[in-house]
Design an enzyme around this catalytic site. Structure first.
Site, PDB file in Angstrom:
ATOM      1  N   LYS A  16      11.848  -7.551  -3.192  1.00  9.98           N
ATOM      2  CA  LYS A  16      13.382  -7.021  -4.083  1.00  9.98           C
ATOM      3  C   LYS A  16      14.223  -7.715  -3.524  1.00  9.98           C
ATOM      4  CE  LYS A  16      11.568  -2.911  -5.246  1.00  9.98           C
ATOM      5  NZ  LYS A  16      11.290  -1.784  -4.613  1.00  9.98           N
ATOM      6  N   LYS A  33       0.830  -7.664  -9.454  1.00 12.03           N
ATOM      7  CA  LYS A  33       0.980  -5.542  -9.865  1.00 12.03           C
ATOM      8  C   LYS A  33       1.872  -5.043 -10.627  1.00 12.03           C
ATOM      9  CE  LYS A  33       4.434  -3.405  -7.407  1.00 12.03           C
ATOM     10  NZ  LYS A  33       5.106  -2.416  -6.406  1.00 12.03           N
ATOM     11  N   LYS A  90       7.157  -1.860 -13.014  1.00  6.41           N
ATOM     12  CA  LYS A  90       8.386  -1.734 -14.546  1.00  6.41           C
ATOM     13  C   LYS A  90       9.517  -2.772 -13.991  1.00  6.41           C
ATOM     14  CE  LYS A  90       8.833   2.075 -11.217  1.00  6.41           C
ATOM     15  NZ  LYS A  90       8.413   3.526 -11.265  1.00  6.41           N
TER      16      LYS A  90
HETATM   17  P1  TYM Z   1       7.031   3.557  -6.303  1.00  7.87           P
HETATM   18  O1  TYM Z   1       8.355   4.534  -7.279  1.00  7.87           O
HETATM   19  O2  TYM Z   1       7.711   2.327  -7.118  1.00  7.87           O
HETATM   20  O3  TYM Z   1       5.731   4.677  -7.296  1.00  7.87           O
HETATM   21  C1  TYM Z   1       4.994   5.482  -7.600  1.00  7.87           C
HETATM   22  C2  TYM Z   1       4.038   5.067  -6.905  1.00  7.87           C
HETATM   23  O4  TYM Z   1       3.345   5.128  -7.869  1.00  7.87           O
HETATM   24  C3  TYM Z   1       1.954   3.976  -6.877  1.00  7.87           C
HETATM   25  N1  TYM Z   1       2.129   2.749  -8.170  1.00  7.87           N
HETATM   26  C4  TYM Z   1       0.492   2.207  -7.766  1.00  7.87           C
HETATM   27  N2  TYM Z   1      -0.079   2.499  -8.393  1.00  7.87           N
HETATM   28  C5  TYM Z   1      -1.408   1.432  -8.725  1.00  7.87           C
HETATM   29  N3  TYM Z   1      -0.830   0.575  -8.791  1.00  7.87           N
HETATM   30  C6  TYM Z   1      -0.006  -0.210  -9.151  1.00  7.87           C
HETATM   31  N4  TYM Z   1       0.280  -1.397  -9.507  1.00  7.87           N
HETATM   32  C7  TYM Z   1       1.262   0.544  -8.705  1.00  7.87           C
HETATM   33  N5  TYM Z   1       2.777   0.541  -8.937  1.00  7.87           N
HETATM   34  C8  TYM Z   1       3.196   2.116  -7.968  1.00  7.87           C
HETATM   35  C9  TYM Z   1       3.321   3.684  -5.833  1.00  7.87           C
HETATM   36  O5  TYM Z   1       2.120   3.440  -4.934  1.00  7.87           O
HETATM   37  C10 TYM Z   1       3.595   5.257  -5.459  1.00  7.87           C
HETATM   38  O6  TYM Z   1       3.058   5.955  -4.756  1.00  7.87           O
HETATM   39  N6  TYM Z   1       8.670   4.066  -1.896  1.00  7.87           N
HETATM   40  C11 TYM Z   1       8.110   4.880  -3.239  1.00  7.87           C
HETATM   41  C12 TYM Z   1       8.914   6.310  -3.939  1.00  7.87           C
HETATM   42  C13 TYM Z   1       8.389   6.611  -2.391  1.00  7.87           C
HETATM   43  C14 TYM Z   1       7.654   7.797  -1.603  1.00  7.87           C
HETATM   44  C15 TYM Z   1       8.457   8.141  -0.833  1.00  7.87           C
HETATM   45  C16 TYM Z   1       6.077   7.439  -1.491  1.00  7.87           C
HETATM   46  C17 TYM Z   1      10.149   7.704  -1.143  1.00  7.87           C
HETATM   47  N7  TYM Z   1       9.530   7.872  -0.487  1.00  7.87           N
HETATM   48  C18 TYM Z   1       7.751   8.768   0.345  1.00  7.87           C
HETATM   49  C19 TYM Z   1       5.454   8.348  -0.891  1.00  7.87           C
HETATM   50  C20 TYM Z   1       6.319   9.352   0.240  1.00  7.87           C
HETATM   51  C21 TYM Z   1       7.654   3.792  -4.128  1.00  7.87           C
HETATM   52  O7  TYM Z   1       8.961   3.202  -4.457  1.00  7.87           O
HETATM   53  O8  TYM Z   1       7.144   4.128  -5.348  1.00  7.87           O
END
Ligand code: TYM
Length: 342
Positions: free
Chosen positions: A123, A208, A211
């Site tokens: 990022k 991966k 978005k």
């Molecule tokens: P975020 O918003 O990027 O993604 C949400 C969830 O989707 C999963 N994910 C994927 N899994 C498989 N393949 C992919 N290409 C893919 N892209 C996204 C992510 O692993 C995630 O589980 N930091 C986290 C959000 C967060 C969080 C938390 C998660 C904040 N606090 C506490 C768990 C516990 C995030 O940015 O996810």
């Protein structure tokens, strides 16, 4: 006297927490890596899920946009099958203990640890290439994520593979706090799916699905029509061989399709490969499975979009229930730290 954290002997039921950022439309990676698993685990565990709007503020957003983005994401997540009777579902910024504990977690997280986070480096590079502004929040983001998880005595965190490093950091910070101040936090662990832990971009299968990618051709969105989904799968990048076989290193494109097909039909990628001989058939089978998987979710999302007041009502109830739990754990934290509670 503030009670101690629960221990394994207090009951076998897992406590699950996970979150998703309100940035963009829900995509297939989010669904297979996370939210569809949330809908299963809500029936087996004490489960808490959250739209993490504070995390999304680490990159600049136009004023007012975050609220609508949060409502849209909450609608899509509910549509994937969350039942507010079975779990707690809320918006992060409505439970102030998240920001409070995030500060405390920053004090037990090392600069060096944060510097090593892959997502931060990615990022940061993107911000440098863009407007050049790298917020301190982008750097300390994992401490906020640790707070999210630790506030609920969480034992399991269902996430995709890309969040594993952040959950590891959470464990390290929680252990450090416990050894400095006494037993306070339950130590959580990440749980990954059988297939779909890392859904890759259909056009660039070594990256991966995300978005933040510039083009949409390799990303399947919940909002895509069946025709658009089929077209994206038909154009998916494979390789110059012809054998349908799961091998991430040698055959990233084919392996990605097998993972998606496996995750969409509840099988391992290798099991999904059985009986499929040609790339064209694999693409068609995967597209069909994904169209079928998304259809009921899309129908529910359309209904919920017509009733935003209902989504807000459910979120408000979630805030109430989450706050009760978060307040208890936060009291425990202040007690262990020994701050003056005048
Ligand atoms: P975020 O918003 O990027 O993604 C949400 C969830 O989707 C999963 N994910 C994927 N899994 C498989 N393949 C992919 N290409 C893919 N892209 C996204 C992510 O692993 C995630 O589980 N930091 C986290 C959000 C967060 C969080 C938390 C998660 C904040 N606090 C506490 C768990 C516990 C995030 O940015 O996810």
């Amino acid at each position: 006297m503030v009670p101690s954290p629960p221990t394994a002997s207090d009951g076998a039921r897992a406590r699950v927490f996970s979150g998703i950022q309100p940035s963009g439309v829900l995509h297939l990676g989010n669904l297979l890596g996370a939210t569809l698993r949330w809908t299963e685990v809500q029936h087996q565990a004490d489960a808490i899920f959250c739209v993490v709007d504070l995390h999304a503020l680490t990159v600049p957003r136009p004023p007012g946009e975050i609220g609508q983005a949060t409502l849209d994401m909450a609608t899509d997540v509910l549509a994937s099958g969350l039942d507010p009777e079975q779990c707690i579902f809320f918006v992060q910024s409505t439970v102030p203990q998240h920001a409070e504990l995030a500060w405390v977690m920053q004090t037990v997280t090392a600069f060096g640890e944060l510097s090593r986070m892959t997502q931060f480096k990615e990022k940061r590079d993107r911000a440098e290439a863009g407007d050049g502004f790298i917020s301190a929040g982008l750097f300390t983001y994992p401490a906020l994520m640790a707070a999210d998880i630790l506030l609920y005595d969480t034992t399991e965190v269902p996430v995709g593979d890309d969040q594993g490093q952040h959950v590891e950091l959470t464990r390290d910070a929680a252990n450090r706090f416990n050894s400095r101040y006494g037993d306070t936090f339950v130590i959580p662990q990440a749980t990954l799916p059988l297939a779909g832990a890392r859904v890759m971009d259909l056009q660039a299968p070594t990256n991966k699905m995300s978005k933040s990618t510039d083009t949409d051709a390799g990303i399947i969105y919940l909002s895509d029509t069946p025709a658009a989904i089929t077209k994206k799968f038909k154009r998916a990048v494979t390789d110059s061989e012809t054998e349908v076989r799961y091998d991430r290193a040698a055959k990233p494109g084919v392996s990605n399709l097998l993972s998606i097909l496996g995750a969409a039909t509840g099988r391992t990628p290798a099991a999904a490969a059985e009986g499929i001989e040609r790339y064209g058939d694999l693409k068609v089978a995967t597209a069909e499975a994904v169209v079928e998987l998304l259809a009921p979710i899309q129908a529910r999302a359309a209904e919920l979009r017509d009733d935003p007041a209902e989504v807000r009502r459910q979120l408000a109830r979630g805030t109430e229930r989450a706050t009760e739990q978060a307040a208890d754990v936060m009291d425990r934290v202040w007690d262990r730290l020994g701050t003056l509670r005048a």
